[in-house]
Each structure stands twice: as C-alpha cells, then as structure tokens.
Design a protein around this motif. Structure first.
Motif, PDB file in Angstrom:
ATOM      1  N   SER A  30       0.835  -1.202   0.000  1.00  0.00           N
ATOM      2  CA  SER A  30       0.000   0.000   0.000  1.00  0.00           C
ATOM      3  C   SER A  30       0.871   1.253   0.000  1.00  0.00           C
ATOM      4  O   SER A  30       0.514   2.261  -0.631  1.00  0.00           O
ATOM      5  N   MET A  31       2.022   1.215   0.674  1.00  0.00           N
ATOM      6  CA  MET A  31       2.923   2.369   0.656  1.00  0.00           C
ATOM      7  C   MET A  31       3.481   2.599  -0.737  1.00  0.00           C
ATOM      8  O   MET A  31       3.582   3.742  -1.189  1.00  0.00           O
ATOM      9  N   VAL A  32       3.836   1.546  -1.429  1.00  0.00           N
ATOM     10  CA  VAL A  32       4.360   1.669  -2.790  1.00  0.00           C
ATOM     11  C   VAL A  32       3.297   2.262  -3.708  1.00  0.00           C
ATOM     12  O   VAL A  32       3.584   3.143  -4.529  1.00  0.00           O
ATOM     13  N   ASN A  33       2.059   1.826  -3.568  1.00  0.00           N
ATOM     14  CA  ASN A  33       0.979   2.363  -4.394  1.00  0.00           C
ATOM     15  C   ASN A  33       0.755   3.844  -4.115  1.00  0.00           C
ATOM     16  O   ASN A  33       0.541   4.633  -5.038  1.00  0.00           O
ATOM     17  N   GLU A  34       0.792   4.238  -2.849  1.00  0.00           N
ATOM     18  CA  GLU A  34       0.616   5.648  -2.498  1.00  0.00           C
ATOM     19  C   GLU A  34       1.766   6.496  -3.030  1.00  0.00           C
ATOM     20  O   GLU A  34       1.561   7.617  -3.489  1.00  0.00           O
ATOM     21  N   GLN A  35       2.977   5.967  -2.976  1.00  0.00           N
ATOM     22  CA  GLN A  35       4.117   6.704  -3.508  1.00  0.00           C
ATOM     23  C   GLN A  35       3.990   6.892  -5.014  1.00  0.00           C
ATOM     24  O   GLN A  35       4.284   7.966  -5.546  1.00  0.00           O
ATOM     25  N   LYS A  36       3.553   5.867  -5.716  1.00  0.00           N
ATOM     26  CA  LYS A  36       3.363   5.983  -7.162  1.00  0.00           C
ATOM     27  C   LYS A  36       2.297   7.023  -7.479  1.00  0.00           C
ATOM     28  O   LYS A  36       2.451   7.831  -8.398  1.00  0.00           O
ATOM     29  N   LYS A  37       1.210   7.014  -6.721  1.00  0.00           N
ATOM     30  CA  LYS A  37       0.140   7.979  -6.942  1.00  0.00           C
ATOM     31  C   LYS A  37       0.644   9.402  -6.685  1.00  0.00           C
ATOM     32  O   LYS A  37       0.376  10.313  -7.458  1.00  0.00           O
ATOM     33  N   TYR A  38       1.402   9.600  -5.621  1.00  0.00           N
ATOM     34  CA  TYR A  38       1.935  10.922  -5.296  1.00  0.00           C
ATOM     35  C   TYR A  38       2.908  11.394  -6.371  1.00  0.00           C
ATOM     36  O   TYR A  38       2.860  12.539  -6.790  1.00  0.00           O
ATOM     37  N   ASN A  39       3.785  10.505  -6.827  1.00  0.00           N
ATOM     38  CA  ASN A  39       4.755  10.877  -7.856  1.00  0.00           C
ATOM     39  C   ASN A  39       4.069  11.238  -9.167  1.00  0.00           C
ATOM     40  O   ASN A  39       4.494  12.161  -9.859  1.00  0.00           O
TER      41      ASN A  39
END
Length: 79
Positions: A30-39
């Motif tokens: 979930s952290m990786v997905n949130e980071q991708k969304k933020y980037n």
C-alpha cells in the motif's frame, strides 16, 4: 498447538528477512501504491518558476463596480 504458535512467533520475531517480508506484505504494497500515486500527481503539477495558475474564477463577481475604500485622514508624526 501452542508449541507451533510459539515457534512461529520466535521465527517472526528473530529472523529479520522473514520479518521484513511480512511487513512488506502487510504495509509495503500500500505504501508503494501511495508513492506511485503521489509521484504521478507531482509530475503533472510541476510548473516553471513564475508561472501563474488560476484554479477558480467565480462567474458572478460582485466587485466590478468597486472604486476604492474609505478615505482615512491621517497626520504625519515626526520623530
């Protein structure tokens, strides 16, 4: 049954690669997905310095006939 649970707990507690993998399973994805969304959001919002972006312009602006504020009389104070 209690021995199996105890052994699994010891393995999780004291074997770092297993602990890291379990943490990744629970939280990491979930952290990786949130980071991708933020980037992806920051890439689309990046602008050059000095650019101006107006997000909202009201259609019925009530300030068209504004001619200034009240006049306030003042005195200059010398030091």
């Amino acid at each position: 049954m209690f021995k199996i649970i105890f052994i699994v707990f010891l393995v999780i507690a004291f074997v770092p690669p297993i602990r890291k993998f379990l943490f990744w399973l629970v939280v990491g994805r979930s952290m990786v997905n949130e980071q991708k969304k933020y980037n992806s959001q920051t890439k689309t919002q990046s602008r050059k310095e000095g650019d101006v972006n107006v997000d909202y312009v009201p259609k019925d602006a009530k300030g068209h006939d504004y001619r200034g504020g009240e006049y306030v009389d003042y005195e200059e104070v010398e030091d």
